[in-house]
Design a protein around this motif. Structure first.
Motif, PDB file in Angstrom:
ATOM      1  N   PRO A   5       0.717  -1.113   0.024  1.00  0.00           N
ATOM      2  CA  PRO A   5      -0.045  -0.002   0.066  1.00  0.00           C
ATOM      3  C   PRO A   5       0.949   1.236   0.008  1.00  0.00           C
ATOM      4  CG  PRO A   5      -0.348  -1.241   2.114  1.00  0.00           C
ATOM      5  CD  PRO A   5       0.715  -1.997   1.168  1.00  0.00           C
ATOM      6  N   GLY A   6       0.549   2.089  -0.847  1.00  0.00           N
ATOM      7  CA  GLY A   6       1.319   3.560  -0.922  1.00  0.00           C
ATOM      8  C   GLY A   6       2.477   3.328  -1.431  1.00  0.00           C
ATOM      9  N   ASN A   7       2.967   2.309  -1.783  1.00  0.00           N
ATOM     10  CA  ASN A   7       4.237   2.011  -2.508  1.00  0.00           C
ATOM     11  C   ASN A   7       4.056   2.130  -3.943  1.00  0.00           C
ATOM     12  OD1 ASN A   7       6.295   1.856  -0.477  1.00  0.00           O
ATOM     13  ND2 ASN A   7       6.249  -0.283  -0.515  1.00  0.00           N
ATOM     14  N   ALA A   8       3.086   2.081  -4.212  1.00  0.00           N
ATOM     15  CA  ALA A   8       2.696   2.059  -5.981  1.00  0.00           C
ATOM     16  C   ALA A   8       3.437   3.349  -6.414  1.00  0.00           C
ATOM     17  CB  ALA A   8       1.495   2.110  -6.259  1.00  0.00           C
ATOM     18  N   PHE A  89       2.096   6.197  16.963  1.00  0.00           N
ATOM     19  CA  PHE A  89       1.842   7.050  16.098  1.00  0.00           C
ATOM     20  C   PHE A  89       0.771   8.165  16.768  1.00  0.00           C
ATOM     21  CE2 PHE A  89      -0.983   3.601  15.548  1.00  0.00           C
ATOM     22  CZ  PHE A  89      -2.173   4.286  15.523  1.00  0.00           C
ATOM     23  N   LEU A  97       0.871  11.847  11.220  1.00  0.00           N
ATOM     24  CA  LEU A  97       0.566  11.615   9.913  1.00  0.00           C
ATOM     25  C   LEU A  97       1.858  10.496   9.402  1.00  0.00           C
ATOM     26  CD1 LEU A  97      -1.277  14.103   7.951  1.00  0.00           C
ATOM     27  CD2 LEU A  97      -2.017  12.081   9.128  1.00  0.00           C
ATOM     28  N   GLU A  98       2.904  11.257   9.382  1.00  0.00           N
ATOM     29  CA  GLU A  98       3.899  10.639   8.452  1.00  0.00           C
ATOM     30  C   GLU A  98       4.309   9.035   9.412  1.00  0.00           C
ATOM     31  OE1 GLU A  98       7.360  12.814   7.570  1.00  0.00           O
ATOM     32  OE2 GLU A  98       6.312  14.576   7.575  1.00  0.00           O
ATOM     33  N   GLU A  99       4.429   9.186  10.621  1.00  0.00           N
ATOM     34  CA  GLU A  99       4.422   7.737  11.286  1.00  0.00           C
ATOM     35  C   GLU A  99       3.259   6.952  10.984  1.00  0.00           C
ATOM     36  OE1 GLU A  99       6.792   5.883  13.348  1.00  0.00           O
ATOM     37  OE2 GLU A  99       6.918   7.908  13.092  1.00  0.00           O
ATOM     38  N   MET A 101       1.704   6.786   8.257  1.00  0.00           N
ATOM     39  CA  MET A 101       1.736   6.475   6.751  1.00  0.00           C
ATOM     40  C   MET A 101       2.894   5.142   6.895  1.00  0.00           C
ATOM     41  SD  MET A 101       1.504  10.028   5.046  1.00  0.00           S
ATOM     42  CE  MET A 101       1.605   9.685   3.255  1.00  0.00           C
ATOM     43  N   LYS A 102       3.963   5.085   7.728  1.00  0.00           N
ATOM     44  CA  LYS A 102       5.077   4.331   7.798  1.00  0.00           C
ATOM     45  C   LYS A 102       4.555   2.910   8.077  1.00  0.00           C
ATOM     46  CE  LYS A 102       8.919   5.194  10.241  1.00  0.00           C
ATOM     47  NZ  LYS A 102       9.736   5.968  11.155  1.00  0.00           N
ATOM     48  N   ARG A 104       1.977   1.807   6.634  1.00  0.00           N
ATOM     49  CA  ARG A 104       1.267   1.565   5.364  1.00  0.00           C
ATOM     50  C   ARG A 104      -0.112   0.795   5.504  1.00  0.00           C
ATOM     51  NH1 ARG A 104       4.653   2.866   2.268  1.00  0.00           N
ATOM     52  NH2 ARG A 104       7.005   2.729   2.510  1.00  0.00           N
ATOM     53  N   THR A 124      -3.781  12.364   3.211  1.00  0.00           N
ATOM     54  CA  THR A 124      -2.922  11.402   2.974  1.00  0.00           C
ATOM     55  C   THR A 124      -3.196  10.560   1.978  1.00  0.00           C
ATOM     56  OG1 THR A 124      -3.721   9.980   4.582  1.00  0.00           O
ATOM     57  CG2 THR A 124      -2.251  11.686   5.363  1.00  0.00           C
ATOM     58  N   ILE A 126      -5.144   8.321   2.328  1.00  0.00           N
ATOM     59  CA  ILE A 126      -5.315   6.769   2.740  1.00  0.00           C
ATOM     60  C   ILE A 126      -6.812   6.391   3.245  1.00  0.00           C
ATOM     61  CG2 ILE A 126      -4.987   5.094   4.844  1.00  0.00           C
ATOM     62  CD1 ILE A 126      -2.445   6.520   5.333  1.00  0.00           C
TER      63      ILE A 126
ATOM     64  N   ARG D  41       9.139  11.841   9.853  1.00  0.00           N
ATOM     65  CA  ARG D  41       9.247  10.484  10.362  1.00  0.00           C
ATOM     66  C   ARG D  41       9.062   9.612   9.147  1.00  0.00           C
ATOM     67  NH1 ARG D  41      10.851   9.675  15.184  1.00  0.00           N
ATOM     68  NH2 ARG D  41       9.938   7.726  15.281  1.00  0.00           N
ATOM     69  N   TYR D  42       8.526   9.806   8.148  1.00  0.00           N
ATOM     70  CA  TYR D  42       8.532   9.117   6.945  1.00  0.00           C
ATOM     71  C   TYR D  42       9.680   9.471   6.122  1.00  0.00           C
ATOM     72  CZ  TYR D  42       6.360   6.853   2.923  1.00  0.00           C
ATOM     73  OH  TYR D  42       6.074   5.773   1.783  1.00  0.00           O
ATOM     74  N   ARG D  65       7.379   7.271  -5.197  1.00  0.00           N
ATOM     75  CA  ARG D  65       6.023   6.545  -4.957  1.00  0.00           C
ATOM     76  C   ARG D  65       5.006   7.436  -4.416  1.00  0.00           C
ATOM     77  NH1 ARG D  65       8.923   3.166  -0.326  1.00  0.00           N
ATOM     78  NH2 ARG D  65      10.074   4.976  -0.261  1.00  0.00           N
ATOM     79  N   PHE D  67       2.985   7.470  -1.901  1.00  0.00           N
ATOM     80  CA  PHE D  67       3.185   8.103  -0.314  1.00  0.00           C
ATOM     81  C   PHE D  67       4.232   9.204  -0.403  1.00  0.00           C
ATOM     82  CE2 PHE D  67       1.237   5.283   2.900  1.00  0.00           C
ATOM     83  CZ  PHE D  67       0.160   5.211   2.298  1.00  0.00           C
ATOM     84  N   ALA D 321       7.708   9.372  17.781  1.00  0.00           N
ATOM     85  CA  ALA D 321       6.860   8.911  16.747  1.00  0.00           C
ATOM     86  C   ALA D 321       5.599   9.389  16.847  1.00  0.00           C
ATOM     87  CB  ALA D 321       6.574   7.262  17.101  1.00  0.00           C
TER      88      ALA D 321
END
Ligand SMILES: Nc1ncnc2c1ncn2[C@@H]1O[C@H](COP(=O)(O)OP(=O)(O)OP(=O)(O)O)[C@@H](O)[C@H]1O
Ligand SMILES: Nc1ncnc2c1ncn2[C@@H]1O[C@H](COP(=O)(O)OP(=O)(O)OP(=O)(O)O)[C@@H](O)[C@H]1O
Ligand SMILES: [Mg+2]
Ligand SMILES: [Mg+2]
Lengths: 356, 350, 266, 350, 266
Positions: A5-8, A89, A97-99, A101-102, A104, A124, A126, D41-42, D65, D67, D321
């Motif tokens: 997910p999100g890696n595309a 998170f 948010l970034e955490e 998204m990590k 996924r 995001t 998601i 973080r990302y 990507r 994201f 985090a």
């Protein structure tokens, strides 16, 4: 670039989607296969998730408060993996948010009333599904849990056959009707006058009034909520307690106070010894099953039966609550409780309200 | 000749008006006190209240119900006394701070005392369970730490002492406020957080004689020192050089006042959390009523503050079945009165 | 009764304003300090009473070094009236004057009846009793100056130090203040030090004069010997005439600045 | 002669030092801005960040990507921009308030703007669901109501205008604070209360381009007015009479400054809640760095405030985090720096 | 070019300080206002420029009633220097002086190069250029007075109004200021109004004098006719001697207060 997910790579995400309508009335597109779920700010939801999915393996992230609630509850015994779900998170009502998204996630489940969070998640990309809490069913826990289960089943892609929601609702209503049938002949002035002590410490006595779960519980089990004048939870003073002078007092799991604190008059500055419930030794602590029983949980039928027995011991002496608990856990959670676990459910320790 | 006799009559008139004003100011808290004891959610007939109170002095027959006695003596009396103490304490501390800083925005929190005390309490609530004595002691301790820090920072450099103090106070105050946020952040949101939040919000709901015993002494000492220094505080409104040339040890005097005001503030915050508005506004109201002489402002603040807090707390505990948080009432009830005074007197700073 | 020995002072280390100042003052005598703007007159007064610290040298009051005298004791004996300022203080003139009694009033005490009586007397003798209930922020510049002088006198000092006491005063009040000072000195044996821009006034009342110039120079001595056309010209850069005249039984000197002496002076 | 040449050299030296100082002050926010976009973080490789940003200008191949793009463009960029805007806005408003009141305790909340705005937002959050535009508009509206109330109260009586303003501000501010407490009290504790509390606490986490669009315009206008008036604010530090005799329309000037500062404050509070410390402390820091001339203080506050908020927000979203609330960081990170400045310069008020 | 017609003012309604004041001032002339402390001199100046409102009567500038002239325009033509105060303002002397240019500087603008040049010139002509970088809070009382005068002059006014401009100034600076004012009046045609406690100075430079007494009395006229031993005695309660003398080519009058006239005066 992987395929997760999100890696595309941008614009090449071609996976098929389906849609659900969340409790905010939003139509949300979801991937067909939901593998990674994150719950952000709605604390009881992970236990409902267990009921729906039979495990919490798909839950990769939960709020810290859900994890600390799981510790002393049966959930951690039934689904030990819950204690490993990511919690960093989120704090309180905030999400990094970034955490997030990590992790996924394929879908994020959030508290529907939290508008700023919704905005944030939408940025995001998601899929985010909103679950409402008190604004949903007016404190009717049966309805509340039922709709949550229905929506969760949709999100997780459960078929009609796999659904437990209907059976849950059926059993809950059955318990409710049984109780209502027996108490309806009791005249108002003979009904048990009960008080839900939400929290109690030296600084504040917090009671739960109407427009809160307490009201549903008490009316459903034929008792009179002495604090009905109060909306939600509120702090009151001792004078007000004297004025109410309840027959029975229930203490929730949101406070460390135990019945012996009131019975032994151990709270500085609060003289409970003159209150009727204390004089008659009718002070009880809420049990703690898969989750705390006071808020909506999938243990609703058990809570109803337990409360009815405490309110009117003479009327409801035809069943043993211990047996009911074991039966229910076997049926819905496929878990065989030991006697010691049942005792633990009915007599939660002081720390149950504490950080684990 | 003509002028001076007119002056004399005028002076007499002013004196008379003043005496009536002071009489009113002094009677107000007494009347409100008695009234407060007779009013509450649980009805006790005023006559019974009088009998119960009297039974401590005279051997009266016990004709009242169990609840009556504990309502009047265990619930109401300590609470009413605490409200008066706290109101008086915060107001006199605020008035003193305004005096020594010559700044109408100075308040009991000016030097970080309240936030330090609040931090101590929050920390103790986080670390220990259900041990309110520890909470109070920690709170007091960190109140002192805060003022100590302010002192040290203000001494980093010689210069305009008052300015350095104010700026140091701002920094220390925000620092401890941030620390409080930190504690709230790491506290468990289901159990500890609400307790801490509620505690900091300010309430008298659980006043007990034990609370009273802890604070009454401290407040009495602090307030007495401030009252005794009332004329000296006037001297601080002169320029530093002038004050010095009157033999005043400015630094010592200022820190004595700060010390006493800190004591008094920390004692109240450690017992009933942050109570805003009172310490900032009541001194202004007092100034508008009695003029700019601290010999009058300090006692007037004391009396006015006690009355005000008493009334606020009375509303808080009787208006609805649940306690109304003090923070809701303080400003709402006082704002119109303050605006009226402002209109009548124009602020009264010189 | 008061003396300065080798007084040295500068606001910045390198840049000394006062250097090696030496003078003494006997009981009941009046010393006038004269000098151009920025010469350091005010600075000198502040150093004398310890509001600024001498970098070298010392002041002695009754033969005791000033820093060794406890503040409370020192300020009973010495009163200092700073250059008049605009007053933001919202007190009445009476309260302002009574503040001068502070050294006699215990730290935990307030002024009593006696203090107010002394204040009333003093105000009466300076002719400002009618102002006693007026706010300090609402009186004229001259009235304020008189109030400040009253404040200095209520403490019953042995030495009064005044920075430009006649500025903002009208003719009458100038005379009044000067006469009062003279009376205070001769009758009560109180020594006075005053800063002034008017050598005439120095002539009129002072016994000694210290004339301070830019660039660390100064002269000190009998007033008559210090205030000369020569010295005034040198220290102030102004050509003046000293005109003696007789009026009734008394001799007076009037001093009149005629014109700038040499414009290259500054 | 000697003296004047020395002066000349000195002046040149000062000018040169000044130029370097200003260059640094101006470069700081730019550097921090770029850095902020690359950290989070990302993990997104800095090269990728540059490519993503560049793709808006040049037609680059898309090699990142999904994201990555949304992290940089949807999550970080609006947030970083908002942080800079807010920091700059609060600081310049604070500096202006300190200037026109000549009071080192004056802050953007001095006149009740923040609490009025906060009240509007809380009310809107209580009444409507999920309509953030309405929340912002209501917040702005009540910010204006608050300042209007302050204006009216301060006009109740002629007198010392600044004092009347400060006192009116205190009253209005506490009034709206009480109203906020009231809303929290009646809000549903399970659903509405956490949202309101969280919102008021101050956060940039929800920053979106829509937020930016609303506030950027308002802040730009307000800040521009304040910057243009920078020299006039100097004139307000003279006595009222003197300022008037320089042809300054004091009342108009003061209210123009107040209006602009209010606009700017209300815009930020309506977007990201209460953010303390910045508006009070950064102006002092600026003053200590560049002196007491508002021609320098205002731009310095702007640059310093933007940088400061940027760094704080960077820490808030990256240090751990979970998001760290801004209120925890603002004071903790700034206090040592402020104490250092205080030590070096002694406050800088005259 | 400036006149007051029937000016009436009192801080409290019942208690009038100024009553029926009438006078006028021509271009390039100097008017001195004399009077005892608290007579209302400062009050009169403030009423003239509209800082206080006349309760009756009016001021006219170039035949236009003052309240009708827009503030920006009025203050380009009129400068007012209040009685010197203690300065908390943390600006340098240069910045202080340049503030006088405010009426010429747009609301949204800052002083430009030209403004600084004018300020520099003015400071130089008053001999305080060496103070330009000093903080106003760190200069002597006299230096501050000069800075304030410079600030009044930078706006290039048609009328300068000064409240006790020579107070706190030394001999030299007094002469300097007086000469500067005279030069300003005669060479530049700027009218001046000054308050002073020194009739000598009035004699030296002023064309007209207004002597204000307590109890609403006043006289206005040619300086020579107003300042008489008689008037001074009556208005101030002091017996003075006016001693004319000749020095080089010029005639001077020196005025010397001899003693209090009648102590029952107050
Ligand atoms: N706080 C200060 N810091 C630095 N320099 C100062 C300070 N106060 C005064 N000065 C400088 O010291 C010198 C002497 O000042 P002082 O006030 O003693 O002069 P003065 O003789 O009293 O002058 P005046 O007659 O004008 O009152 C002046 O040049 C002045 O600029
Ligand atoms: N703001 C005020 N409010 C009330 N009365 C005032 C105010 N200012 C001055 N007065 C009174 O008005 C009278 C005139 O004051 P003013 O300042 O005009 O006198 P002045 O002639 O300038 O005196 P001086 O020579 O001492 O400067 C005085 O008696 C004074 O007490
Ligand atoms: Mg001096
Ligand atoms: Mg005057």
């Amino acid at each position: 670039a992987g395929s997760g997910p999100g890696n595309a790579v941008w614009g090449k995400a071609t996976a098929k989607t389906r849609t659900v309508v969340d409790q905010n009335g939003r139509t949300v597109k979801l991937p067909v296969q939901v593998k990674r779920v994150v719950v952000t700010t709605i604390w009881p939801l992970p236990s409902v998730f267990y009921m729906v999915d039979g495990s919490t393996k798909r839950l990769v992230g939960i709020p810290p408060a859900s994890r600390s609630a799981a510790g002393p509850s049966m959930l951690s015994a039934m689904a030990p993996e819950i204690m490993k779900a990511e919690t960093v998170f989120a704090t309180g009502n905030d999400v990094n948010l970034e955490e997030l998204m990590k992790l996924r996630p394929d879908v994020v489940l959030f508290r529907g009333e939290n508008a700023p969070e919704q905005e944030k998640l939408e940025k995001t990309g998601i899929p985010a599904v909103g679950f409402r809490t008190t604004s949903l069913a007016d404190g009717n826990s049966i309805e509340n849990v039922y709709t949550w289960m229905k929506l969760l089943e949709q999100v997780l892609g459960k078929s009609e056959k796999q659904s437990k929601a209907e059976e849950f609702k059926r059993q809950s209503l059955q318990a409710l009707n049984m109780i209502q049938e027996r108490v309806k002949t009791i005249p108002v002035e003979k009904r048990t006058r009960a008080l839900f002590l939400y929290k109690d410490d030296e600084k504040a006595i917090t009671v739960a009034g109407s427009a809160h779960f307490s009201h549903f519980w008490l009316t459903a089990t034929g008792a009179v909520n002495v604090a009905a004048d109060i909306k939600g939870t509120a702090v009151v003073n001792m004078e007000q307690i004297y004025k109410w002078d309840p027959d029975i007092i229930y203490i929730t799991n949101f406070t460390e106070t135990l019945p012996e604190d009131l019975l032994g008059n151990k709270v500085n500055g609060q003289d409970w010894s003159r209150v009727k419930a204390v004089k008659n030794h009718k002070v009880y602590k809420e049990p703690l099953g898969i989750y705390r029983w006071y808020p909506p949980s999938t243990d609703v039928p058990l809570m109803l039966k337990w409360l009815a027995q405490k309110n009117y011991p003479g009327l409801f002496n035809d069943y043993s609550i211990e047996t009911e608990i074991k039966k229910y856990f076997r049926q819905f959670y496929h878990y065989q409780l030991r006697d010691s676990q049942v005792r633990q459910i009915l007599n939660p320790p002081r720390d149950a309200a504490k950080d684990s | 000749m003509d002028k001076s006799t007119m002056d004399h009559n005028q002076v007499l008139k002013v004196l008379k008006r003043n005496r009536i004003r002071w009489l009113l100011l002094a009677l107000l808290p007494v009347v409100c006190f008695l009234m407060s004891l007779a009013i509450g959610r649980y009805y006790v007939a005023p006559a019974t209240v009088v009998r119960i109170l009297g039974s401590h002095l005279l051997p009266l027959d016990i004709t009242w119900r169990e609840f009556d006695y504990s309502v009047v003596c265990q619930v109401r009396l300590p609470r009413v006394l605490l409200a008066m103490l706290v109101g008086a304490a915060l107001s006199i501390a605020g008035a003193s701070f305004q005096g020594i800083f010559g700044n109408p925005l100075a308040s009991p929190d000016a030097l970080g005392v309240s936030s330090g005390t609040g931090f101590g309490a929050a920390l103790a609530l986080l670390l220990f369970d259900r041990n309110m004595i520890a909470v109070q002691l920690w709170a007091l301790f960190f109140g002192m730490v805060a003022i100590g820090l302010t002192f040290l920072i203000s001494r980093l450099r010689k210069g305009q002492q008052v300015l350095m103090l104010i700026l140091s106070g701002v920094v220390v105050s925000s620092f401890f406020q941030a620390m409080i946020s930190l504690i709230k952040y790491i506290a468990d949101p289901e159990s500890k957080l609400p307790t801490i939040t509620y505690w900091l919000m300010g309430s008298m709901a659980t006043a007990s004689y034990r609370d009273l015993a802890v604070v009454a002494g401290i407040i009495a000492v602090g307030a007495a020192i401030l009252l005794l220094l009332r004329w000296r505080i006037n001297l601080l409104s002169l320029s530093e050089e002038e004050a010095k040339s009157m033999g005043v040890n400015i630094t010592l005097l200022r820190w004595t006042v700060i010390g006493a005001a800190t004591l008094v503030t920390a004692a109240t915050v450690s017992t009933c959390g942050f109570i805003g508005w009172v310490g900032l506004i009541i001194p202004h109201a007092a100034r508008m009523l009695v003029g700019s002489d601290y010999r009058a402002i300090l006692p007037a603040s004391l009396l006015l503050g006690a009355t005000y807090m008493l009334i606020i707390d009375l509303i808080a505990r009787t208006a609805t079945a649940s306690e109304i948080p003090l923070s809701i009432l303080t400003a709402v009830a006082g704002a119109p009165f303050f605006a009226y005074l402002l209109r009548k007197t124009g602020g009264g700073w010189g | 009764m008061f003396r300065v020995q080798n007084g040295v002072f500068g606001y910045e280390r390198e840049d000394r304003i006062l250097n090696g100042i030496d003078f003494s003052l006997a009981e009941g005598k009046i010393l006038t300090i004269l000098g151009p703007n920025g010469a350091g007159k005010t600075t000198l007064l502040k150093c004398m009473v310890g509001l600024l610290k001498w970098q070298d040298g010392r002041s002695l009051l009754e033969d005791r070094p000033v820093p060794q005298i406890p503040a409370a004791e020192f300020w009973k004996k010495v009163s200092y009236v700073p250059q008049a300022k605009n007053f933001a203080v919202p007190y009445s003139v009476r309260e302002m004057v009574v503040m001068g009694r502070a050294p006699y009033i215990g730290v935990f005490s307030v002024p009593g009846k006696m203090d107010y009586e002394i204040a009333t007397e003093t105000m009466a003798s300076l002719g400002i009793l009618h102002l006693q209930n007026k706010q300090c922020s609402r009186i004229s510049g001259g009235e304020l100056q008189l109030a400040l002088i009253a404040r200095a006198l209520v403490a019953g000092p042995k030495l009064v130090i005044l920075d430009e006491p006649e500025s903002h005063l009208d003719f009458r009040n100038q005379l009044l203040v000067l006469e009062k000072l003279q009376w205070v000195a001769t009758e009560k044996g109180i020594s006075c030090v005053i800063n002034t821009h008017y050598p005439e006034n120095a002539f009129r009342i002072s016994d000694r004069t210290l004339m301070l110039g830019r660039g660390k120079r100064y002269v000190f001595g009998e007033t008559r010997e210090v205030i000369t056309e020569e010295n005034l010209r040198e220290f102030f850069g102004v050509r003046v005439r000293i005109l003696p005249f007789r009026e009734g039984e008394r001799d007076f000197n009037t001093i009149f600045p005629v014109e700038l002496a040499n414009t290259a002076f500054l």
